[in-house]
Each structure stands twice: as structure tokens, then as C-alpha cells.
Design an enzyme around this catalytic site. Structure first.
Site, mmCIF file in Angstrom:
data_model
loop_
_atom_site.group_PDB
_atom_site.id
_atom_site.type_symbol
_atom_site.label_atom_id
_atom_site.label_comp_id
_atom_site.label_asym_id
_atom_site.label_seq_id
_atom_site.Cartn_x
_atom_site.Cartn_y
_atom_site.Cartn_z
ATOM 1 N N LYS A 74 5.913 -9.585 -1.124
ATOM 2 C CA LYS A 74 5.212 -9.752 -2.408
ATOM 3 C C LYS A 74 6.251 -9.901 -3.519
ATOM 4 O O LYS A 74 7.327 -9.289 -3.463
ATOM 5 C CB LYS A 74 4.341 -8.514 -2.624
ATOM 6 C CG LYS A 74 3.426 -8.532 -3.833
ATOM 7 C CD LYS A 74 2.547 -7.267 -3.824
ATOM 8 C CE LYS A 74 1.603 -7.174 -4.999
ATOM 9 N NZ LYS A 74 0.746 -5.966 -4.926
ATOM 10 N N SER A 149 -4.201 -6.836 -5.478
ATOM 11 C CA SER A 149 -3.276 -7.765 -6.087
ATOM 12 C C SER A 149 -2.391 -8.529 -5.101
ATOM 13 O O SER A 149 -1.865 -9.587 -5.446
ATOM 14 C CB SER A 149 -2.388 -7.011 -7.079
ATOM 15 O OG SER A 149 -1.593 -6.055 -6.412
ATOM 16 N N SER A 173 -4.493 -2.544 -3.253
ATOM 17 C CA SER A 173 -3.944 -3.907 -3.245
ATOM 18 C C SER A 173 -3.438 -4.438 -1.922
ATOM 19 O O SER A 173 -3.115 -5.617 -1.826
ATOM 20 C CB SER A 173 -2.830 -4.033 -4.273
ATOM 21 O OG SER A 173 -3.400 -4.241 -5.536
HETATM 22 N N1 GLN Z 1 -7.123 -3.531 -8.176
HETATM 23 C C1 GLN Z 1 -6.468 -2.342 -8.635
HETATM 24 C C2 GLN Z 1 -5.916 -2.543 -10.015
HETATM 25 O O1 GLN Z 1 -6.169 -3.546 -10.564
HETATM 26 C C3 GLN Z 1 -5.390 -1.928 -7.668
HETATM 27 C C4 GLN Z 1 -4.167 -2.720 -7.785
HETATM 28 C C5 GLN Z 1 -3.089 -2.298 -6.847
HETATM 29 O O2 GLN Z 1 -3.330 -1.588 -5.868
HETATM 30 N N2 GLN Z 1 -1.890 -2.717 -7.167
HETATM 31 O O3 GLN Z 1 -5.234 -1.728 -10.553
#
Ligand code: GLN
Length: 482
Positions: A74, A149, A173
Site C-alpha cells: 500500500k 482504504s 481497511s
Molecule cells: N474506513 C475507516 C476510516 O475511514 C477505516 C480506515 C482504515 O482502517 N484505515 O477511517
């Protein structure tokens, strides 16, 4: 092919690491214009890496089973000499001066890093729609999001662009995009994988973990990822767990808790169906399934959206136009330079989080929001402690719905936030949690979440792998990329 198959072909020299890397780039080149899984590729460096693995294997050197296997990471993980953009205009031209420990461990094992995957800006989001460079697409339906994400890391696996990838998981994420893309994704226990070199979002929640087609692939990569690291004060001083050897395909006597709060009305029936069917499979193989109540989980999202933005507002303060970052050109003084730089180069959701977090931490509100959220977090952790006194794992849906359409939640952050309803609790309590595909809702994949005791990665992966031995949802591929 699985990591195990690729590894044995590489070892007996039926397959060259260079040819495997070349095939990987051909597949990426043929599919990337549809999918946009990547922010950057590093073909030349990858081929050099593969070449050096071939040289060692030719000499008969004994290497890790990961040697020569291509992987994508990532784009919030530093890799020396490559850009680390976090999908933000703020870091569009930032070149890493060092390599994150997790990535270094995999490269030391001989893994070939092919590129940096697309994501929501600074890992804030559930769809990759917050990427400053445009979203990734879901290989099962290009009009739908791959989740986020770590959406690019997930779409790359589902479309067969690479065999395995890395994501980071702060509130879901890794698991949520794994569920949306019909693949397996694993967040290890907090402290298991070093966060050194991972661009921090919410430091008390962030954890790096792998995506793969199967839990077995994930077990191989997780073993390679883990190490004690003096550069991360929260890294546990323990050797990497033995995970591949823990995959016994046996769930007899396993005690499974299903919290009724994670099967509430907010979860689509099209998701609950496959999850209940998966529980029936595990029961038929000898597991014991019991419903429990974990009242504290009802506050998970509210708690997360205080704790995570509060930590993010502190972590993102470093992006100021002076260090690391893009800088606005026409500022009259320093304050204006800070203000305009942050105003221009951060996206909308990142700004929303910084504002929320700064507010929650400001004097007069700190006790009412931040301290209260920390108390709620403790209650969440305690409710897991109570359940784990009598059970081996907690199982739930990974997400309340299957993958949604682009734009569907773009203007309603609360709807977007609900995507992490079932995944946030494991981050709050620091627990290992896995998502495996368990069926379909109107043609889109559905994920089953398996949460384990702290540092008991072995049981979580054993259950996921056993489930994959009993079923074949993990073998399904989107037609266009099969
Ligand atoms: N969707 C969650 C957020 O927007 C989790 C994101 C993540 O785990 N990086 O914060």
C-alpha cells in the site's frame, strides 16, 4: 497459483523469478487501465530483485518460501527510493529515504515488490474514492467500489494482478476491501507487525497485514512480516508466530461466539444469509456456536470517530509545507504558508478528520469527547475479555453490505462510516481479525469475519483455512479476470 505452489516451482527451477515477475507485469499492463489498483510501479527494480533471487536459487541456496514471490504494498508504506504518496497531493512528490520494517522483512525474505497500491488519502475512507489520484475499481463489477482504504491492494489480488499484497487496517481497511473483493485479508494483533515506516493515521489502532486468495497464502506472508522492532515501541518482543504449521483444518470442539450486536438490523439480509450458512458449515465440522451479547460494541463507530480523528489530527500536523511535503508558492508569511499549503493539498475527508480530531482534543471538550471515548474503548476491550474467557473466536459479518456503487455514499459520511461497523471493534481491542469470502449477495462477494484472542493469530488463521478446506468461495474469480 498459491504461494506454496509458486514457491515449490521456483525452488525446483521449473519457474524463474524473473519470468514470474514479467508475467505479473504483463497481467498488470493488460488490466490496469480498467482497475487503477496502483499508484506507481517499479518494474526495473523488481526485475533486478527477481534476478538476484534466481542467482541464489541457481546456486542451490536455501531461501524462505517467500523468495521470488511478487507482492504489492500500500502506498502508505515507505520503500527507500520510491514515492510514498498516501494517495495525497500533499505527498505527491515525496520520495522515501528509508524502508519500513515490515516491507524490509519481506524483501529480506526475497519477496519482489512490484509497486505501490492505490488507497484512500492517508487511509481515511472505505471506497478509495478519497484517493487524490482517482479510485480503484472492483474487479467483480467496475461500477462498484473495491472498498477501502486499502482498495488497490485488494483489487490487485481479486483481478490476479499479483498473488499477495499488503494493506494497513485502522478501522477495517484490510478486512472491508477483502470482503468487497471476494478475497482473504488479515489484520494481525496490535504490536505483532512493526509500524515503523508506515505513515501514521491513528497510531494506537494502525496495523499492517496481508491480502491473498487463501488463508494459507496469508499465513506465509504474516510469518514473514512479524518481527520485534526497536523502532516501534509498541512492537512485541516475541518471535514471529508459526502460522503455516498451525493450519490443521480441524475445528472440532472450537467454541465460536456470535455477538448479536453484529447481526443487527443494520446488516443486510443478503449478507447475514451467507454468514449463517458459513456458521452451519463450521458447526457440521464439529464447532460449537453460541450467541452472546456484547453491548459495548454498539458504541464502536462513535468511539472510533473520536479516537481516530484525534490521533490523526496530531499525526498529520507534520505535513506543514516545510518537512516532507508539497508547498504553496505564493504565501506572504509563515502562517499563510501553513494555512494555504494544508488548505490546498489535503482532500476533503482528511480535513474533516483533522477538524473533528482537533475539536475533540481542545480544552473544554477533551473530557467530554476524548476521555469518554477512551472509556468506551476500555468497555469494548473488556467485553471481548469476557467473551474470550469462554470462547476461542468471535465470528460476524465483515461488513453490513456488499460493495456499493461509486458515488452512492460520497455525500453522506455517516453512511460511509457504517461500512466499518463490524471491523472497528477488533482495532479498538487490538485483536487479530480475518475476513474470508463466504458467498455472494446479488453477485457481489460477502465476507465472514473471524476475530481471535490477542496474539492468537494461529487460531484465527486455522479457522479461516479450515473453512476454505470445507468450501470453495475463495476459489471464485470475477469472470472478466479469471
Ligand atoms: N474506513 C475507516 C476510516 O475511514 C477505516 C480506515 C482504515 O482502517 N484505515 O477511517
Amino acid at each position: 497459483m498459491s504461494v506454496k505452489e509458486l514457491s515449490s516451482k521456483l525452488k525446483n527451477r521449473e519457474l524463474k523469478a524473473v519470468d514470474l515477475a514479467m508475467a505479473t507485469f504483463s497481467k498488470i499492463e493488460a488490466t490496469e487501465s480498467d482497475l487503477h489498483s496502483f499508484i506507481s510501479l517499479r518494474k526495473e527494480a523488481a526485475l533486478l530483485q527477481a534476478d538476484s533471487i534466481d542467482a541464489k536459487l541457481d546456486k542451490g541456496e536455501e531461501l524462505s518460501p517467500l523468495a521470488g514471490i511478487p507482492i504489492t504494498i500500500k502506498d502508505n508504506m515507505n520503500l527507500r527510493g520510491e514515492k510514498t504518496t498516501c494517495a495525497s497531493k500533499m505527498l505527491e512528490n515525496f520520495v522515501s529515504p528509508f524502508t519500513s520494517t515490515a516491507v524490509q522483512n519481506l524483501m529480506d525474505a526475497g519477496m519482489v515488490v512490484v509497486g505501490k497500491a492505490n488507497m484512500d488519502e492517508f487511509a481515511m475512507g472505505s471506497s478509495t474514492e478519497n484517493s487524490a489520484f482517482g479510485p480503484s475499481k472492483n474487479p467483480w463489477d467496475l461500477t462498484r467500489v473495491p472498498g477501502g482504504s486499502s482498495g488497490g491492494s485488494a483489487s490487485a489480488i481479486a483481478a490476479g494482478q499479483v498473488p499477495v499484497s499488503l494493506g494497513s487496517d485502522t478501522g477495517g481497511s484490510i478486512r472491508q476491501p477483502a470482503a468487497f473483493c471476494g478475497i482473504s485479508g488479515f489484520k494481525p494483533s496490535y504490536g505483532r507487525v512493526s509500524r515503523y515506516g508506515l505513515v501514521a493515521f491513528a497510531s494506537s489502532l494502525d496495523q499492517i497485514g496481508p491480502f491473498g486468495r487463501s488463508v494459507e497464502d496469508i499465513a506465509y506472508v504474516t510469518e514473514g512480516l512479524c518481527s520485534h522492532d526497536v523502532h516501534d515501541a509498541t512492537s512485541v518482543p516475541a518471535p514471529a508466530p508459526q502460522l503455516v504449521s498451525a493450519l490443521t483444518k480441524d475445528v472440532r470442539g472450537l467454541r465460536i461466539a456470535i455477538p448479536k450486536e453484529l447481526f443487527s438490523d443494520e446488516i443486510d439480509d443478503g449478507v447475514k444469509g451467507p454468514v449463517y450458512a458459513a456458521l452451519d458449515v463450521l458447526k457440521a465440522k464439529g464447532a460449537i456456536v453460541e450467541e452472546v451479547s456484547m453491548q459495548a460494541l454498539v458504541a464502536s463507530i462513535a468511539t472510533y470517530y473520536i479516537v481516530a480523528p484525534a490521533e490523526a489530527s496530531a499525526n498529520l500536523a507534520r505535513f506543514d509545507g516545510v518537512r516532507y511535503t508539497s508547498r504553496i508558492k505564493d504565501a506572504a508569511n509563515l502562517t499563510e504558508m501553513f494555512t494555504k499549503t494544508r488548505g490546498q493539498f489535503f482532500g476533503k475527508e482528511v480535513k474533516r478528520r483533522i477538524i473533528l480530531g482537533t475539536y475533540a482534543l481542545s480544552s473544554g471538550y477533551y473530557d467530554a469527547y476524548y476521555i469518554k471515548a477512551q472509556k468506551a474503548r476500555t468497555l469494548i476491550k473488556q467485553s471481548f475479555d469476557r467473551v474470550f474467557a469462554n470462547f476461542d473466536v468471535v465470528i460476524s459479518p465483515t461488513t453490513p453490505s456488499a460493495a456499493f456503487k461509486f458515488g452512492e455514499h460520497a455525500n453522506s459520511p455517516d453512511k460511509m462510516y457504517i461500512a466499518d461497523l463490524c471491523t472497528i471493534p477488533a482495532n479498538m481491542a487490538g485483536l487479530p481479525a480475518l475476513s474470508v469470502p463466504c458467498g455472494f449477495d446479488n453477485g457481489m462477494p460477502v465476507g465472514l469475519q473471524i476475530i481471535g484472542k490477542s496474539f492468537d493469530e494461529a487460531t484465527v488463521l486455522r479457522v479461516g483455512d479450515a473453512y476454505q478446506a470445507f468450501t470453495d468461495f475463495h476459489l471464485a474469480k470475477p469472470e472478466a479476470y479469471a
